[in-house]
Design a protein around this motif. Sequence first.
Motif, PDB file in Angstrom:
ATOM      1  N   ASP A  24       0.820  -1.224   0.000  1.00  0.00           N
ATOM      2  CA  ASP A  24       0.000   0.000   0.000  1.00  0.00           C
ATOM      3  C   ASP A  24       0.848   1.267   0.000  1.00  0.00           C
ATOM      4  N   GLU A  25       1.950   1.255  -0.754  1.00  0.00           N
ATOM      5  CA  GLU A  25       2.802   2.440  -0.833  1.00  0.00           C
ATOM      6  C   GLU A  25       2.025   3.559  -1.534  1.00  0.00           C
ATOM      7  N   THR A  26       1.830   4.670  -0.832  1.00  0.00           N
ATOM      8  CA  THR A  26       1.107   5.804  -1.401  1.00  0.00           C
ATOM      9  C   THR A  26       1.937   7.076  -1.231  1.00  0.00           C
ATOM     10  N   ASN A  38       1.733  11.456  -1.183  1.00  0.00           N
ATOM     11  CA  ASN A  38       0.797  12.548  -0.974  1.00  0.00           C
ATOM     12  C   ASN A  38       0.719  13.486  -2.177  1.00  0.00           C
ATOM     13  N   GLN A  52       2.284  14.040  -6.643  1.00  0.00           N
ATOM     14  CA  GLN A  52       3.109  13.601  -7.763  1.00  0.00           C
ATOM     15  C   GLN A  52       3.970  14.727  -8.304  1.00  0.00           C
ATOM     16  N   GLY A 101       2.559   3.682   3.937  1.00  0.00           N
ATOM     17  CA  GLY A 101       2.144   2.326   3.602  1.00  0.00           C
ATOM     18  C   GLY A 101       2.329   1.444   4.815  1.00  0.00           C
ATOM     19  N   GLN A 122       7.005   5.529  -7.571  1.00  0.00           N
ATOM     20  CA  GLN A 122       6.167   6.404  -8.387  1.00  0.00           C
ATOM     21  C   GLN A 122       7.036   7.529  -8.941  1.00  0.00           C
TER      22      GLN A 122
END
Length: 199
Positions: free
Chosen positions: A60-62, A64, A66, A78, A158
Amino acid sequence: MLGGKNQGIAMMDKKILVIGLGAVLALGTLGFNWIEAVLPTVEAHGVQAQLQSRFVRIEDETFNRQSLQTGETLCLSGQFVSLVERDMRAWNSIFSESTNAGNRWEILSRDPPGNVFDLPGNSVVPYEICAKALEPGLYHVHTQLNVAQVGPGLGPGQTVVVDGEYIVKEIPYVNIAYQSIIIGVGYVITFATRPWQVI
């Protein structure tokens, strides 16, 4: 008559070799830009799946955001999922690849707090790492988890775009001097106690 035929074949082989070598040298002097025009460019990077699959998985790597400006904060969150029964010591960080040589981020906070934390066996530990962007660039950012006696592992990552001006941080010469002294003492102890193992 047979000998003359073999000589003719040998001369033909030499001519083909010379022509082929000349073509390779000519293309080499022109550069390899023609290859890029003919073949598509492919880029990739390795993610160390062994740590992810055998010891700890980053789930669940997120992110805040981009895109951000230099001086703004990027937070990754995560959970670390332990896949083994034994307790481990670990520390988390940010790993980034970029088009420039900088890769500069200033870590502002970590949760779990501190540099090193305990990762209990068969547990799920939520995490968050926040860092300030110091240099503009196009980055591919990952959560990095280093496990003692195992090694590093990366989250999926990301792409993050950072715009703005460079932020120059002062070099902490006192910390560098302190670390150099500690490393020097370590070398002295190693040479004094086990000189045969150093060579």
